[in-house]
Design an enzyme around this catalytic site. Structure first.
Site, PDB file in Angstrom:
ATOM      1  N   GLY A   1       0.694  -1.292   0.031  1.00  0.00           N
ATOM      2  CA  GLY A   1       0.108   0.009  -0.036  1.00  0.00           C
ATOM      3  C   GLY A   1       1.015   1.220  -0.049  1.00  0.00           C
ATOM      4  CB  SER A   2       4.070   1.751   1.408  1.00  0.00           C
ATOM      5  OG  SER A   2       5.386   2.551   0.930  1.00  0.00           O
ATOM      6  CB  THR A   3       3.772   5.043  -3.407  1.00  0.00           C
ATOM      7  OG1 THR A   3       4.282   6.004  -2.592  1.00  0.00           O
ATOM      8  CG2 THR A   3       2.411   5.072  -3.861  1.00  0.00           C
TER       9      THR A   3
END
Lengths: 197, 197
Positions: free
Chosen positions: A10-12
């Site tokens: 979910g973290s880019t």
């Protein structure tokens, strides 16, 4: 030498780390312990919302990732879907994988589909395609990932991350020393080597 | 080759850049144009508040600066006073210095007092001591820095920064390409060299 790699699907920016970490581990001789947690929970708790309703900073983030991806010979299609409605489930699947030996393969597969094919993790078709690709039965894994146990296990990991002082993903922990961001991975490795006893 | 160095006195990470940029310019052969702007105005406009009411992230920020300062042989006393009530005035003084040829010297002097002696820029005794140190008359400079003209000039620079897409300090602009953060300075230099015609 061991470094804990705290991350949330979910973290880019964690895309950059997930895709290059196996090679970095081999080259550096450092062992990385992959630790999935729920960065969204931490950010809401700490009122730390880095990109939502911030179009200028978000546009920079994608450009910055594009430039750094090129350096690692990655070829993402940007922007990728963001934020992820299925963040919790995506990481609960990782938690199940942790207990079953296929976590790293799943994380790489789901990130690749997210960044290269525009399929959001924690949703179909990404979930089933990624799990099938690494030889898992999507139905079995999904059943295990949607239990209270998996949710509790993710929360336990998240609480541990918060106790350590982790506030974002990726974070590299060398003992008590934290390094936040894919761009601090090399610093973390140097720290681990300089402080190896 | 030229790079615009957009900064605000008041930004903590900009300390690292301010203190090492003269040497980096000499070593790299790149000319840096120092461009003071009001990062607080931009952050409020863009609802981008990185550290206020975020104690965990703030603690990390100071530790990260401490580690990186060591790499550049800097010896700050941390944490430094933060945030700065006198941010606007500190940068309006820089604007006056820009027109009078002593801006870089003033910025280095005020940052050194901020990070090494705990004196906040834009307040006494930092203002008078820094200006005296670089051979300016504090009374004269303060009179000029507190005019509507100085405020307007800072706002004009800030508007130009926002038009370019700058959202934080330090930002290095190579034409339209932006690099945010002291840790992107080397990337900006590589970009400038790779794209020099």
């Amino acid at each position: 030498m061991k470094i804990d790699f705290w991350f949330s699907i979910g973290s880019t920016y964690s895309y950059l780390t997930v895709m290059r970490l196996a090679e970095v581990a081999e080259t550096s001789g450092v062992e990385f312990r992959w630790r999935p947690f729920n960065v969204r929970y931490v950010m809401i708790e700490q009122n730390n919302i880095p990109f939502k309703d911030k179009p200028v900073k978000s546009a920079y983030m994608w450009r910055d990732i594009e430039r750094r991806a090129k350096r690692y010979s990655l070829t993402p299609q940007l922007p990728a879907p963001y934020p992820l409605p299925g963040l919790a489930l995506a990481n609960q699947i990782a938690i199940v994988g942790l207990e079953n030996g296929w976590m790293e393969d799943y994380v790489r597969a789901t990130y690749r589909r997210w960044f290269e094919s525009g399929e959001a993790p924690g949703e179909e078709p990404n979930i089933s395609s990624s799990l099938t690709e690494i030889g898992c039965d999507p139905r079995e894994v999904l059943a295990a990932a949607q239990t209270q146990q998996a949710a509790d296990d993710l929360q336990t990991a998240t609480d541990e991350a918060m106790t350590l002082g982790v506030f974002g993903s990726p974070t590299f922990a060398v003992g008590q020393e934290l390094f936040w961001g894919d761009d601090r991975l090399e610093d973390a490795i140097h720290w681990a080597k300089d402080n190896a006893s």
